[in-house]
Motif scaffolding. Structure first.
Motif, PDB file in Angstrom:
ATOM      1  N   ILE A   1      30.523  48.660  26.787  1.00  0.00           N
ATOM      2  CA  ILE A   1      31.366  48.118  27.841  1.00  0.00           C
ATOM      3  C   ILE A   1      30.667  47.119  28.870  1.00  0.00           C
ATOM      4  O   ILE A   1      29.698  47.568  29.500  1.00  0.00           O
ATOM      5  CB  ILE A   1      31.999  49.531  28.667  1.00  0.00           C
ATOM      6  CG1 ILE A   1      32.657  50.304  27.770  1.00  0.00           C
ATOM      7  CG2 ILE A   1      33.212  48.783  29.231  1.00  0.00           C
ATOM      8  CD1 ILE A   1      33.587  50.151  26.832  1.00  0.00           C
ATOM      9  N   LYS A   2      31.247  45.964  29.011  1.00  0.00           N
ATOM     10  CA  LYS A   2      30.413  44.687  29.765  1.00  0.00           C
ATOM     11  C   LYS A   2      31.033  44.656  31.099  1.00  0.00           C
ATOM     12  O   LYS A   2      30.604  44.621  32.026  1.00  0.00           O
ATOM     13  CB  LYS A   2      30.456  43.700  28.993  1.00  0.00           C
ATOM     14  CG  LYS A   2      29.392  43.884  27.540  1.00  0.00           C
ATOM     15  CD  LYS A   2      28.190  43.978  27.912  1.00  0.00           C
ATOM     16  CE  LYS A   2      27.152  43.917  26.556  1.00  0.00           C
ATOM     17  NZ  LYS A   2      26.163  44.233  26.941  1.00  0.00           N
ATOM     18  N   ALA A   3      32.393  44.294  31.027  1.00  0.00           N
ATOM     19  CA  ALA A   3      32.900  43.873  32.270  1.00  0.00           C
ATOM     20  C   ALA A   3      34.513  44.033  32.516  1.00  0.00           C
ATOM     21  O   ALA A   3      35.246  43.707  31.343  1.00  0.00           O
ATOM     22  CB  ALA A   3      32.515  42.398  32.843  1.00  0.00           C
ATOM     23  N   LEU A   4      35.186  44.048  33.511  1.00  0.00           N
ATOM     24  CA  LEU A   4      36.625  44.015  33.654  1.00  0.00           C
ATOM     25  C   LEU A   4      37.061  42.686  33.926  1.00  0.00           C
ATOM     26  O   LEU A   4      36.242  41.946  34.661  1.00  0.00           O
ATOM     27  CB  LEU A   4      36.737  44.869  34.987  1.00  0.00           C
ATOM     28  CG  LEU A   4      38.630  44.890  35.323  1.00  0.00           C
ATOM     29  CD1 LEU A   4      39.268  45.558  34.335  1.00  0.00           C
ATOM     30  CD2 LEU A   4      38.843  45.524  36.613  1.00  0.00           C
ATOM     31  N   ILE A   5      37.797  42.253  33.082  1.00  0.00           N
ATOM     32  CA  ILE A   5      38.093  40.957  33.021  1.00  0.00           C
ATOM     33  C   ILE A   5      39.637  40.719  33.413  1.00  0.00           C
ATOM     34  O   ILE A   5      40.291  39.641  33.415  1.00  0.00           O
ATOM     35  CB  ILE A   5      37.815  40.094  31.782  1.00  0.00           C
ATOM     36  CG1 ILE A   5      38.175  40.770  30.628  1.00  0.00           C
ATOM     37  CG2 ILE A   5      36.379  39.769  31.781  1.00  0.00           C
ATOM     38  CD1 ILE A   5      37.973  40.206  29.240  1.00  0.00           C
ATOM     39  N   GLY A   6      40.476  41.767  33.364  1.00  0.00           N
ATOM     40  CA  GLY A   6      41.947  41.578  33.708  1.00  0.00           C
ATOM     41  C   GLY A   6      42.545  42.712  34.211  1.00  0.00           C
ATOM     42  O   GLY A   6      42.070  43.809  33.767  1.00  0.00           O
ATOM     43  N   ARG A   7      43.638  42.762  34.885  1.00  0.00           N
ATOM     44  CA  ARG A   7      44.339  43.886  35.222  1.00  0.00           C
ATOM     45  C   ARG A   7      45.821  43.499  35.240  1.00  0.00           C
ATOM     46  O   ARG A   7      46.462  42.341  35.578  1.00  0.00           O
ATOM     47  CB  ARG A   7      44.104  44.027  36.846  1.00  0.00           C
ATOM     48  CG  ARG A   7      42.660  44.399  37.371  1.00  0.00           C
ATOM     49  CD  ARG A   7      42.474  44.124  38.833  1.00  0.00           C
ATOM     50  NE  ARG A   7      41.054  44.180  39.174  1.00  0.00           N
ATOM     51  CZ  ARG A   7      40.562  45.281  39.405  1.00  0.00           C
ATOM     52  NH1 ARG A   7      41.235  46.454  39.417  1.00  0.00           N
ATOM     53  NH2 ARG A   7      39.092  45.429  39.894  1.00  0.00           N
ATOM     54  N   GLY A   8      46.607  44.625  34.775  1.00  0.00           N
ATOM     55  CA  GLY A   8      48.159  44.709  34.818  1.00  0.00           C
ATOM     56  C   GLY A   8      48.543  45.887  35.565  1.00  0.00           C
ATOM     57  O   GLY A   8      47.932  46.610  36.213  1.00  0.00           O
ATOM     58  N   SER A   9      50.088  45.854  35.494  1.00  0.00           N
ATOM     59  CA  SER A   9      50.637  47.181  36.276  1.00  0.00           C
ATOM     60  C   SER A   9      49.944  48.120  35.557  1.00  0.00           C
ATOM     61  O   SER A   9      50.055  49.206  36.446  1.00  0.00           O
ATOM     62  CB  SER A   9      52.082  47.011  35.903  1.00  0.00           C
ATOM     63  OG  SER A   9      52.619  45.747  36.805  1.00  0.00           O
TER      64      SER A   9
ATOM     65  N   SER B   1      47.700  48.405  33.002  1.00  0.00           N
ATOM     66  CA  SER B   1      46.530  48.237  31.909  1.00  0.00           C
ATOM     67  C   SER B   1      45.272  47.570  32.687  1.00  0.00           C
ATOM     68  O   SER B   1      45.581  47.139  33.778  1.00  0.00           O
ATOM     69  CB  SER B   1      47.020  47.516  30.742  1.00  0.00           C
ATOM     70  OG  SER B   1      47.457  46.095  31.235  1.00  0.00           O
ATOM     71  N   ARG B   2      44.337  47.662  31.992  1.00  0.00           N
ATOM     72  CA  ARG B   2      43.047  46.961  32.438  1.00  0.00           C
ATOM     73  C   ARG B   2      42.355  46.289  30.909  1.00  0.00           C
ATOM     74  O   ARG B   2      42.720  46.782  29.910  1.00  0.00           O
ATOM     75  CB  ARG B   2      41.970  47.921  32.981  1.00  0.00           C
ATOM     76  CG  ARG B   2      42.334  48.580  34.394  1.00  0.00           C
ATOM     77  CD  ARG B   2      42.523  47.518  35.321  1.00  0.00           C
ATOM     78  NE  ARG B   2      42.791  48.171  36.686  1.00  0.00           N
ATOM     79  CZ  ARG B   2      43.986  48.293  37.255  1.00  0.00           C
ATOM     80  NH1 ARG B   2      45.078  48.039  36.258  1.00  0.00           N
ATOM     81  NH2 ARG B   2      44.359  48.659  38.373  1.00  0.00           N
ATOM     82  N   VAL B   3      41.936  44.895  31.114  1.00  0.00           N
ATOM     83  CA  VAL B   3      41.316  44.515  30.175  1.00  0.00           C
ATOM     84  C   VAL B   3      39.826  44.395  30.163  1.00  0.00           C
ATOM     85  O   VAL B   3      39.459  43.869  31.150  1.00  0.00           O
ATOM     86  CB  VAL B   3      42.067  43.237  29.797  1.00  0.00           C
ATOM     87  CG1 VAL B   3      41.271  42.425  28.403  1.00  0.00           C
ATOM     88  CG2 VAL B   3      43.413  43.303  29.488  1.00  0.00           C
ATOM     89  N   VAL B   4      39.138  44.665  29.326  1.00  0.00           N
ATOM     90  CA  VAL B   4      37.542  44.619  29.687  1.00  0.00           C
ATOM     91  C   VAL B   4      36.999  43.836  28.335  1.00  0.00           C
ATOM     92  O   VAL B   4      37.473  43.914  27.349  1.00  0.00           O
ATOM     93  CB  VAL B   4      37.026  46.063  29.560  1.00  0.00           C
ATOM     94  CG1 VAL B   4      37.370  46.969  30.905  1.00  0.00           C
ATOM     95  CG2 VAL B   4      37.251  46.906  28.340  1.00  0.00           C
ATOM     96  N   ARG B   5      35.778  43.378  28.854  1.00  0.00           N
ATOM     97  CA  ARG B   5      35.041  42.715  27.739  1.00  0.00           C
ATOM     98  C   ARG B   5      33.954  43.831  27.278  1.00  0.00           C
ATOM     99  O   ARG B   5      33.521  44.564  28.004  1.00  0.00           O
ATOM    100  CB  ARG B   5      34.246  41.509  28.149  1.00  0.00           C
ATOM    101  CG  ARG B   5      33.388  40.759  27.574  1.00  0.00           C
ATOM    102  CD  ARG B   5      32.863  39.253  27.952  1.00  0.00           C
ATOM    103  NE  ARG B   5      32.079  39.612  28.958  1.00  0.00           N
ATOM    104  CZ  ARG B   5      30.644  40.046  28.849  1.00  0.00           C
ATOM    105  NH1 ARG B   5      30.027  39.926  27.716  1.00  0.00           N
ATOM    106  NH2 ARG B   5      30.099  40.010  30.141  1.00  0.00           N
TER     107      ARG B   5
END
Length: 421
Positions: free
Chosen positions: A97-105, A107-111
């Motif tokens: 797991i490298k980094a958080l790159i997005g946020r939603g209501s 969800s979270r998107v990670v690199r």
């Protein structure tokens, strides 16, 4: 566009039509965020929400949307440990797991990086303990498991737990469509047709499979890599509808993002995949001008504009845009869906086929960039003002509650004195 977006989420299919309007607040800090210990975006990748974001060297949102400063930044090592603890062991055994790159209501998107191959991917982690999150997840998985196209984000594998789903997907590192336009320095009609041709190829493929995206907008169009020859990829299938064999092609759910919603959805008529073509008309308009064809802070007035199909080609850079390009937009922003171009027809339109060879080759970049940045800044200020108003109302409400509580305490004290006396 800007600091915050408002999305109309789908409701479960019923005989009666209901709207579930979900307000998505801009992310303005870590307060009350269960993911506050996640690693922040390291600036390397771009799977995120918000339209359009400014180029990295500017920050028109500085006054209202910057993260809250933490008094004592937690050591990176501790943050990484807490961050990884959020993931199922099966995921961390296979991916770094490298980094958080997005946020939603929900969800979270990670690199992430595959441990064996060192290949980078994105993992979308969806909280399925919430009904809305579960519905979006099911919808997205149903679509992504069926598609394989060069211009559509690819699902690699899925991990499921009782409360979360982890979707491993291709990682698009080239940034959002309008980030690229702003940073590019040059943008012509020929550039616009190249972009639209890739998007139309993806949409035609989806429609052939009986899939309607239902939330096409610029922030869901990402470049695969930072290079000049990068392809565009369609992402975010949370509102997509996949027709099953034997089903008719009509949909009834009211959903989408307000500025991109087709008229037939607003009047609650059964609709087809032509709603995606209307959204592509809106995107094409923005692509050539940096402005919206339909826009109003008041949603009722906005919907009235959409229902009338009322838009204009006034202001910069429209005098420099060819009639062929305007004809392309007009054939998509047609109120009657029966008269609207299909994806195949749009791909065969002279403006797209000729790659704008007969169109004006004037550089539209300056006007488009200025319009995009001006609107982004304006939307941020509007969001800040709305937040200030809500804060003021909350303060008044708290004050009123404190007054009532004090009066109640005084009344109780008076009764106690009378009783003891």
């Amino acid at each position: 566009m800007g600091c915050g977006t408002s999305k109309v989420l789908p409701e479960p299919p019923k005989d009666v039509h209901l709207d579930l309007v979900k307000k998505v607040e801009p992310y303005c800090g870590y307060k009350n965020d269960i993911y506050k210990h996640f690693i922040k975006d390291d600036g390397g990748d771009a799977i995120k929400s918000g339209f359009p974001s400014p180029p990295r060297h500017t920050n028109p949102y500085a006054s209202g949307c910057s993260p809250t400063r933490l008094e004592q930044p937690e050591p990176r090592k501790n943050r990484v440990a807490k961050y990884r603890a959020k993931f199922d062991p099966r995921v961390t055994a296979k991916y770094d797991i490298k980094a958080l790159i997005g946020r939603g209501s929900f969800s979270r998107v990670v690199r992430v990086e595959h441990k064996a191959t060192k290949q980078p991917y994105a993992i979308k982690m969806i909280e399925t303990k919430y009904r809305e999150g579960r519905e979006v997840c099911e919808s997205e998985l149903c679509v992504l498991r069926r598609v394989r196209h060069t211009n559509i984000i690819q699902l690699i594998e899925v991990f499921e737990t009782q409360e979360r789903v982890y979707m491993v997907m291709e990682l698009a590192t080239g940034g959002e469509l309008f980030d690229r336009i702003i940073a590019k320095g040059s943008f012509t009609e020929r550039d616009a047709t190249r972009v639209l041709q890739m998007v139309l190829d993806g949409v035609k493929y989806l429609h052939t499979l009986g899939i309607t995206h239902r939330d096409l907008k610029p922030e869901n169009l990402l470049y695969y890599h930072p290079g000049m020859d990068s392809k565009i990829m369609i992402t975010d299938f949370g509102l997509a509808s996949a027709r099953k064999k034997g089903d008719d092609c009509l949909m009834k759910t009211t959903c989408g993002t307000p500025e991109y919603i087709a008229p037939e959805i607003l009047v609650r008529k059964p609709y087809t995949n032509s709603v995606d073509m209307w959204a592509l008309g809106v995107i094409s308009y923005i692509l050539l001008s940096g402005t919206m064809p339909f826009e109003d802070d008041n949603r009722t007035r906005l919907y009235r504009q959409i229902l009338k199909g009322k838009y204009s080609y006034s202001g910069e850079p429209w005098p420099s845009v060819s009639n062929l390009a305007k004809d392309f937009i007009d054939r998509l922003l047609t109120v009657d869906p029966a008269d609207r171009m299909t994806a195949l027809q749009a791909l065969k339109h002279p403006w797209v086929v000729s790659m704008a060879a007969s169109s004006s080759m004037k550089n539209l970049h300056r006007s488009i960039s200025q319009n995009l940045l001006k609107r982004a800044s304006s939307r941020c200020q509007s969001t800040k003002s709305a937040q200030s108003t809500r804060s003021s109302r909350s303060t008044k409400s708290n004050k009123s509650r404190r007054v009532r509580e004090r009066e109640l305490r005084e009344l109780n004290l008076r009764y106690q004195q009378q009783y003891n006396g």
